[in-house]
Design a protein around this motif. Structure first.
Motif, PDB file in Angstrom:
ATOM      1  N   GLN A  20     -66.473 -41.102-118.026  1.00 28.93           N
ATOM      2  CA  GLN A  20     -67.784 -41.035-118.646  1.00 28.93           C
ATOM      3  C   GLN A  20     -67.676 -41.483-120.093  1.00 28.93           C
ATOM      4  N   THR A  21     -68.791 -41.948-120.618  1.00 28.80           N
ATOM      5  CA  THR A  21     -68.846 -42.415-121.996  1.00 28.80           C
ATOM      6  C   THR A  21     -69.459 -41.335-122.873  1.00 28.80           C
ATOM      7  N   TYR A  22     -68.746 -40.988-123.912  1.00 27.63           N
ATOM      8  CA  TYR A  22     -69.218 -39.975-124.860  1.00 27.63           C
ATOM      9  C   TYR A  22     -69.414 -40.629-126.215  1.00 27.63           C
ATOM     10  N   LYS A  23     -70.491 -40.199-126.887  1.00 31.49           N
ATOM     11  CA  LYS A  23     -70.780 -40.746-128.209  1.00 31.49           C
ATOM     12  C   LYS A  23     -71.097 -39.618-129.178  1.00 31.49           C
ATOM     13  N   LEU A  24     -70.770 -39.862-130.430  1.00 27.12           N
ATOM     14  CA  LEU A  24     -71.101 -38.932-131.512  1.00 27.12           C
ATOM     15  C   LEU A  24     -71.614 -39.751-132.680  1.00 27.12           C
ATOM     16  N   TYR A  25     -72.867 -39.491-133.059  1.00 30.79           N
ATOM     17  CA  TYR A  25     -73.544 -40.302-134.092  1.00 30.79           C
ATOM     18  C   TYR A  25     -73.544 -41.779-133.704  1.00 30.79           C
ATOM     19  N   ASN A  26     -73.755 -42.038-132.380  1.00 28.36           N
ATOM     20  CA  ASN A  26     -73.794 -43.393-131.820  1.00 28.36           C
ATOM     21  C   ASN A  26     -72.446 -44.105-131.896  1.00 28.36           C
ATOM     22  N   HIS A  27     -71.367 -43.349-132.112  1.00 34.18           N
ATOM     23  CA  HIS A  27     -70.023 -43.929-132.099  1.00 34.18           C
ATOM     24  C   HIS A  27     -69.301 -43.426-130.854  1.00 34.18           C
ATOM     25  N   PRO A  28     -68.702 -44.320-130.072  1.00 37.14           N
ATOM     26  CA  PRO A  28     -68.008 -43.877-128.864  1.00 37.14           C
ATOM     27  C   PRO A  28     -66.776 -43.014-129.207  1.00 37.14           C
ATOM     28  N   ILE A  29     -66.548 -42.002-128.351  1.00 37.98           N
ATOM     29  CA  ILE A  29     -65.394 -41.122-128.521  1.00 37.98           C
ATOM     30  C   ILE A  29     -64.422 -41.398-127.375  1.00 37.98           C
ATOM     31  N   PRO A  30     -63.177 -41.703-127.672  1.00 42.89           N
ATOM     32  CA  PRO A  30     -62.219 -42.019-126.598  1.00 42.89           C
ATOM     33  C   PRO A  30     -61.864 -40.782-125.775  1.00 42.89           C
ATOM     34  N   GLN A  31     -61.390 -41.037-124.555  1.00 44.29           N
ATOM     35  CA  GLN A  31     -60.938 -39.986-123.665  1.00 44.29           C
ATOM     36  C   GLN A  31     -59.415 -40.037-123.542  1.00 44.29           C
ATOM     37  N   ALA A  32     -58.800 -38.886-123.347  1.00 42.71           N
ATOM     38  CA  ALA A  32     -57.344 -38.812-123.193  1.00 42.71           C
ATOM     39  C   ALA A  32     -56.995 -37.572-122.395  1.00 42.71           C
ATOM     40  N   SER A  33     -55.820 -37.614-121.754  1.00 48.66           N
ATOM     41  CA  SER A  33     -55.358 -36.453-120.993  1.00 48.66           C
ATOM     42  C   SER A  33     -54.597 -35.470-121.875  1.00 48.66           C
ATOM     43  N   THR A  34     -54.186 -35.911-123.050  1.00 44.13           N
ATOM     44  CA  THR A  34     -53.512 -35.026-124.011  1.00 44.13           C
ATOM     45  C   THR A  34     -53.775 -35.544-125.418  1.00 44.13           C
ATOM     46  N   PHE A  35     -53.700 -34.638-126.381  1.00 44.67           N
ATOM     47  CA  PHE A  35     -54.000 -35.028-127.758  1.00 44.67           C
ATOM     48  C   PHE A  35     -53.196 -34.135-128.712  1.00 44.67           C
ATOM     49  N   PRO A  36     -52.438 -34.732-129.650  1.00 48.59           N
ATOM     50  CA  PRO A  36     -51.661 -33.906-130.580  1.00 48.59           C
ATOM     51  C   PRO A  36     -52.495 -33.501-131.799  1.00 48.59           C
ATOM     52  N   TYR A  37     -52.422 -32.246-132.142  1.00 49.98           N
ATOM     53  CA  TYR A  37     -53.068 -31.760-133.361  1.00 49.98           C
ATOM     54  C   TYR A  37     -52.032 -30.982-134.165  1.00 49.98           C
ATOM     55  N   LEU A  38     -51.730 -31.474-135.369  1.00 49.17           N
ATOM     56  CA  LEU A  38     -50.670 -30.904-136.201  1.00 49.17           C
ATOM     57  C   LEU A  38     -49.338 -30.866-135.457  1.00 49.17           C
ATOM     58  N   GLY A  39     -49.115 -31.899-134.641  1.00 48.28           N
ATOM     59  CA  GLY A  39     -47.852 -32.004-133.924  1.00 48.28           C
ATOM     60  C   GLY A  39     -47.784 -31.201-132.643  1.00 48.28           C
ATOM     61  N   ILE A  40     -48.845 -30.461-132.296  1.00 50.08           N
ATOM     62  CA  ILE A  40     -48.861 -29.651-131.076  1.00 50.08           C
ATOM     63  C   ILE A  40     -49.767 -30.320-130.050  1.00 50.08           C
ATOM     64  N   PRO A  41     -49.248 -30.666-128.875  1.00 48.04           N
ATOM     65  CA  PRO A  41     -50.060 -31.359-127.869  1.00 48.04           C
ATOM     66  C   PRO A  41     -51.001 -30.389-127.148  1.00 48.04           C
ATOM     67  N   PHE A  42     -52.235 -30.841-126.971  1.00 48.68           N
ATOM     68  CA  PHE A  42     -53.238 -30.066-126.230  1.00 48.68           C
ATOM     69  C   PHE A  42     -53.606 -30.831-124.972  1.00 48.68           C
ATOM     70  N   LYS A  43     -53.935 -30.076-123.925  1.00 46.29           N
ATOM     71  CA  LYS A  43     -54.336 -30.657-122.650  1.00 46.29           C
ATOM     72  C   LYS A  43     -55.763 -30.221-122.338  1.00 46.29           C
ATOM     73  N   PRO A  44     -56.394 -30.815-121.303  1.00 47.08           N
ATOM     74  CA  PRO A  44     -57.778 -30.438-120.977  1.00 47.08           C
ATOM     75  C   PRO A  44     -57.945 -28.934-120.815  1.00 47.08           C
ATOM     76  N   GLY A  45     -59.050 -28.450-121.351  1.00 49.48           N
ATOM     77  CA  GLY A  45     -59.301 -27.023-121.367  1.00 49.48           C
ATOM     78  C   GLY A  45     -59.002 -26.406-122.713  1.00 49.48           C
ATOM     79  N   GLY A  46     -58.496 -27.242-123.648  1.00 54.62           N
ATOM     80  CA  GLY A  46     -58.170 -26.736-124.971  1.00 54.62           C
ATOM     81  C   GLY A  46     -56.896 -25.920-125.014  1.00 54.62           C
ATOM     82  N   LEU A  47     -56.029 -26.066-124.000  1.00 49.53           N
ATOM     83  CA  LEU A  47     -54.790 -25.300-123.925  1.00 49.53           C
ATOM     84  C   LEU A  47     -53.624 -26.105-124.486  1.00 49.53           C
ATOM     85  N   ILE A  48     -52.667 -25.404-125.049  1.00 45.55           N
ATOM     86  CA  ILE A  48     -51.470 -26.059-125.558  1.00 45.55           C
ATOM     87  C   ILE A  48     -50.590 -26.476-124.380  1.00 45.55           C
TER      88      ILE A  48
END
Length: 373
Positions: A20-48
């Motif tokens: 699905q396509t997500y936008k914020l302020y008419n700017h597209p937001i990419p999708q990913a299965s994991t995302f690092p925040y401060l060096g800690i990887p997060f997975k769907p559901g907001g879990l580490i």
């Protein structure tokens, strides 16, 4: 002043097959299965993602060790004590990053334990089969599991002493309840160190609880059904072994450590030069070289060298008038015995020993006191 999100720093965590396509302020937001925040990887559901966190922590620590080895963190470089300081202050923080806020499974802890063992074996120069239990005990270092409990207890204590305007302080009345099912509550309910604290929580009581916890774990290892024989021969308390820092030459310290670790002799690779039909085991060495008699110790002591290493002082002697102290006779003899064992392990006849064996330690022990005006 209003608050705005930066779309370029936002990611939708979604591993579903339907894109699905997500936008914020008419700017597209990419999708990913994991995302690092401060060096800690997060997975769907907001879990580490604890599996990925452990993998990247171990990989980063081992890569850093390769860099440190080039500047002296290796068996022939810095002393074992200094190298262990590099490990405790640089490598271990990389291994344990994120441990305090994640509830790990046994499998993930085992991965970090394996990484720690690799680091310590490279510092001491051990093989892939060398036991790390004695190394940790000599260096006064905790296991990863113990370190996990220590970090979590310190995190819980800090969370109770934050400023009143901190976000966690405002959330604490809610997340401290059982109904919240929060990580904070789970940590406080299951942490073995935290549950030992009295009703009043402070750093002094926490440090005391940590010492008691680690000492109890050591006692369990020593009192196990099949305990480590080498561990039983070490000091029975949690402390930095003096052979790591007392004044000695590099060779003298290396031989003491190898005896402690069971590498001198190694019990399986060499036959005795004086008795070719006998393997050069520790028991045979003690009998062959008449160690009890030479060190003037009773034969009821199974390992006279380890016995004396456990009695090494941690401060200079105050009996300066008694020059013929037992250490002036036993310490050079002990170093001479270790030198002979070292040569026998390499199938070489022990040469004439130098006259100053063990002199550095004796000079330190019997140095005159410094009198300040």
């Amino acid at each position: 002043m209003g608050f705005r999100w930066n779309p370029q720093k936002c990611v939708i965590l979604d591993d579903s097959e339907i894109q699905q396509t997500y936008k914020l302020y008419n700017h597209p937001i990419p999708q990913a299965s994991t995302f690092p925040y401060l060096g800690i990887p997060f997975k769907p559901g907001g879990l580490i993602d604890d599996q990925q966190l452990v993998t990247q922590n171990a990989l980063k620590a081992l890569q850093t060790l390769n860099q440190l080895a080039a500047i002296g963190v290796n068996p022939r470089g810095f002393s074992r004590l200094l190298a262990s300081r590099f490990y405790a202050h640089i490598l271990r923080p990389q291994l344990e990053y994120g441990l305090a806020i994640v509830k790990y499974k046994k499998s993930t802890i085992d991965k970090l334990e394996t990484a720690q063992k690799k680091c310590l074996r490279r510092i001491f120069g051990g093989s892939s089969r060398s036991s790390v239990t004695i190394m940790l005990h000599l260096l006064k270092l905790p296991t990863i599991r113990e370190r996990l409990h220590i970090l979590q207890a310190k995190f819980l204590l800090r969370s109770e002493n934050l400023p009143d305007d901190a976000l966690l302080t405002g959330l604490l009345p809610t997340i401290a309840n059982r109904e919240s099912h929060s990580i904070w509550y789970k940590l406080s309910a299951t942490n073995v160190i935290w549950n030992r604290l009295p009703s009043t929580h402070d750093s002094r009581s926490l440090n005391k609880a940590i010492r008691v916890y680690r000492q109890e774990n050591l006692n369990k290892l020593r009192n196990a059904t099949q305990p480590s024989k080498l561990l039983l021969l070490c000091r029975p308390d949690i402390s930095l072994d003096p052979i790591l820092w007392l004044p000695m030459t590099f060779v003298e310290r290396d031989r003491c450590l190898r005896w402690r670790l069971g590498w001198l002799p190694n019990n399986y690779s060499t036959s005795c030069l004086y008795h070719p039909t006998r393997t050069l085991t520790k028991a045979h060495v003690i009998d062959c070289l008449k160690i009890h008699n030479r060190l003037q110790l009773p034969h009821t002591i199974s390992d006279p060298i380890s016995f004396l290493l456990n009695l090494l002082p941690t401060s200079p002697s105050r009996q300066h008038k008694i020059r013929c102290h037992a250490w002036t006779l036993r310490w050079p003899t002990l170093q001479l015995i270790l030198s002979e064992v070292d040569y026998l392990q390499h199938n070489k006849e022990p040469p004439t020993p130098p006259e100053n064996l063990g002199q550095l330690l004796l000079d330190w022990m019997y140095a005159p006191p410094i009198i300040t005006p």
